[in-house]
Design a protein around this motif. Structure first.
Motif, PDB file in Angstrom:
ATOM      1  N   GLU A 295       4.727   1.733  92.398  1.00  0.00           N
ATOM      2  CA  GLU A 295       4.421   2.300  93.836  1.00  0.00           C
ATOM      3  C   GLU A 295       5.465   1.136  94.628  1.00  0.00           C
ATOM      4  OE1 GLU A 295       1.180  -0.791  92.773  1.00  0.00           O
ATOM      5  OE2 GLU A 295      -0.502   0.798  92.342  1.00  0.00           O
TER       6      GLU A 295
ATOM      7  N   ARG B 175       7.036   4.807  96.491  1.00  0.00           N
ATOM      8  CA  ARG B 175       5.992   6.013  95.956  1.00  0.00           C
ATOM      9  C   ARG B 175       5.430   6.445  97.495  1.00  0.00           C
ATOM     10  NH1 ARG B 175      -0.888   4.847  95.522  1.00  0.00           N
ATOM     11  NH2 ARG B 175      -1.008   7.224  94.917  1.00  0.00           N
ATOM     12  N   SER B 176       6.372   5.955  98.516  1.00  0.00           N
ATOM     13  CA  SER B 176       7.007   6.901 100.046  1.00  0.00           C
ATOM     14  C   SER B 176       8.235   7.318  99.638  1.00  0.00           C
ATOM     15  CB  SER B 176       6.828   6.170 101.174  1.00  0.00           C
ATOM     16  OG  SER B 176       7.382   5.245 101.183  1.00  0.00           O
TER      17      SER B 176
ATOM     18  N   ARG C 211      -3.648   4.557  85.883  1.00  0.00           N
ATOM     19  CA  ARG C 211      -2.284   4.063  86.740  1.00  0.00           C
ATOM     20  C   ARG C 211      -1.503   5.182  87.121  1.00  0.00           C
ATOM     21  NH1 ARG C 211      -3.512  -2.345  88.470  1.00  0.00           N
ATOM     22  NH2 ARG C 211      -1.752  -1.105  89.997  1.00  0.00           N
TER      23      ARG C 211
ATOM     24  N   ASP D 101      -0.242   7.022  84.737  1.00  0.00           N
ATOM     25  CA  ASP D 101      -0.579   8.405  84.712  1.00  0.00           C
ATOM     26  C   ASP D 101      -0.168   8.956  86.154  1.00  0.00           C
ATOM     27  OD1 ASP D 101      -0.517  11.495  83.155  1.00  0.00           O
ATOM     28  OD2 ASP D 101      -2.544  11.066  83.615  1.00  0.00           O
ATOM     29  N   ARG D 102      -0.946   8.585  86.737  1.00  0.00           N
ATOM     30  CA  ARG D 102      -1.740   9.177  88.506  1.00  0.00           C
ATOM     31  C   ARG D 102      -0.486   8.412  88.838  1.00  0.00           C
ATOM     32  NH1 ARG D 102      -6.616   6.804  87.705  1.00  0.00           N
ATOM     33  NH2 ARG D 102      -5.806   4.954  89.360  1.00  0.00           N
ATOM     34  N   LEU D 103       0.652   7.406  89.092  1.00  0.00           N
ATOM     35  CA  LEU D 103       2.143   7.598  89.748  1.00  0.00           C
ATOM     36  C   LEU D 103       3.021   8.704  89.424  1.00  0.00           C
ATOM     37  CD1 LEU D 103       1.780   3.857  90.060  1.00  0.00           C
ATOM     38  CD2 LEU D 103       1.548   5.677  91.963  1.00  0.00           C
TER      39      LEU D 103
ATOM     40  N   LEU E   9       2.335  11.218  87.508  1.00  0.00           N
ATOM     41  CA  LEU E   9       2.026  12.749  88.215  1.00  0.00           C
ATOM     42  C   LEU E   9       2.890  13.102  89.638  1.00  0.00           C
ATOM     43  CD1 LEU E   9      -1.424  13.221  86.216  1.00  0.00           C
ATOM     44  CD2 LEU E   9       1.206  14.241  85.986  1.00  0.00           C
ATOM     45  N   GLU E  10       2.105  11.934  90.284  1.00  0.00           N
ATOM     46  CA  GLU E  10       2.964  12.209  91.922  1.00  0.00           C
ATOM     47  C   GLU E  10       4.468  12.810  92.024  1.00  0.00           C
ATOM     48  OE1 GLU E  10       1.548   8.839  93.745  1.00  0.00           O
ATOM     49  OE2 GLU E  10      -0.316   9.204  93.586  1.00  0.00           O
ATOM     50  N   ARG E  11       4.981  12.270  91.274  1.00  0.00           N
ATOM     51  CA  ARG E  11       5.838  12.338  91.449  1.00  0.00           C
ATOM     52  C   ARG E  11       6.742  13.191  90.540  1.00  0.00           C
ATOM     53  NH1 ARG E  11       8.650   8.149  94.175  1.00  0.00           N
ATOM     54  NH2 ARG E  11      10.619   8.996  93.949  1.00  0.00           N
ATOM     55  N   ARG E  12       6.354  13.971  89.612  1.00  0.00           N
ATOM     56  CA  ARG E  12       6.493  14.920  88.255  1.00  0.00           C
ATOM     57  C   ARG E  12       7.549  15.422  88.577  1.00  0.00           C
ATOM     58  NH1 ARG E  12       1.486  16.527  90.906  1.00  0.00           N
ATOM     59  NH2 ARG E  12       0.354  16.876  89.776  1.00  0.00           N
TER      60      ARG E  12
ATOM     61  N   ARG F   3      10.495  14.803  90.053  1.00  0.00           N
ATOM     62  CA  ARG F   3      11.567  13.689  90.455  1.00  0.00           C
ATOM     63  C   ARG F   3      11.525  11.900  89.792  1.00  0.00           C
ATOM     64  NH1 ARG F   3       9.283  12.250  95.591  1.00  0.00           N
ATOM     65  NH2 ARG F   3       7.446  12.856  94.763  1.00  0.00           N
TER      66      ARG F   3
END
Length: 202
Positions: free
Chosen positions: A33, A36-37, A83, A85-87, A89-92, A94
């Motif tokens: 988190e 994240r950005s 939570r 898993d979602r994070l 997958l966002e980075r895939r 990376r």
């Protein structure tokens, strides 16, 4: 957390009535988190086989089975796994994961343990946030085994009295079974100074 702009940021936290596995998951969630950005690739290292096996191997099967284990039981800590898993997958592409052997002398991993123990015992701990050049632990990614070579000294703190030991056996003999005793393996004056500050001796 080693940042590409040449800084290190330590994170820490805790909660009541929890488990070690939930804290391992929470640490990974907190790290992801926090970055994240950021567009840069991330390498997340952990000594928890539960965390690493879960996120890299088991989670896909859990989701296919509706968050049931291979034995048909509800997956423990599902809220945190979802939570994480979602994070992830966002980075895939990376995000990479690496296992570091616990209690094997890797200074970064030992520092994480020190922070976790402090929070678990509700004791104050100074979290570092500053230039990487002043941070005492190595910033290069650890090897898969987590092994590190080099001279070491073992610090023990019992009833406010600090001692230095040449071997783990000497240190262990002093702290074993002593309530409130603290101990740490350090390499070099800078890491020792950092540890003494964290223990409130500086």
């Amino acid at each position: 957390m080693a940042l590409p702009e040449g800084r290190v940021r330590e994170l820490g936290g805790g909660e009541e009535r929890t488990t070690n596995n939930r804290m391992e998951l929470g640490a990974a969630i907190g790290a992801l988190e926090w970055v994240r950005s950021r567009p840069q690739p991330a390498l997340l290292c952990s000594d928890s086989t539960y965390l690493l096996s879960g996120i890299t191997r088991w989670v896909a099967g859990w989701k296919r089975r509706g968050w049931l284990s291979s034995a048909g039981e509800p997956v423990l800590n599902r809220d945190l796994w979802e939570r994480l898993d979602r994070l992830a997958l966002e980075r895939r592409d990376r995000l990479s994961w690496r296992h570091v052997r616990g209690h094997a002398g890797h200074r970064g991993n030992e520092r994480c343990d020190e922070i976790a123990v402090a929070f678990a015992r509700s004791k104050p701990v100074a979290l570092y946030d500053g230039p990487a050049s002043r941070y005492p632990s190595p910033l290069t990614p650890p090897s898969a085994s987590g092994e590190r070579r080099g001279p070491a000294v073992y610090l023990s703190l019992v009833a406010g009295r600090l001692e230095r030991h040449a071997t783990w056996n000497e240190c262990s003999a002093r702290v074993r079974g002593v309530k409130g005793a603290r101990f740490k393996k350090v390499c070099g004056a800078q890491e020792e100074e950092f540890t003494l500050k964290a223990w409130g001796l500086r």
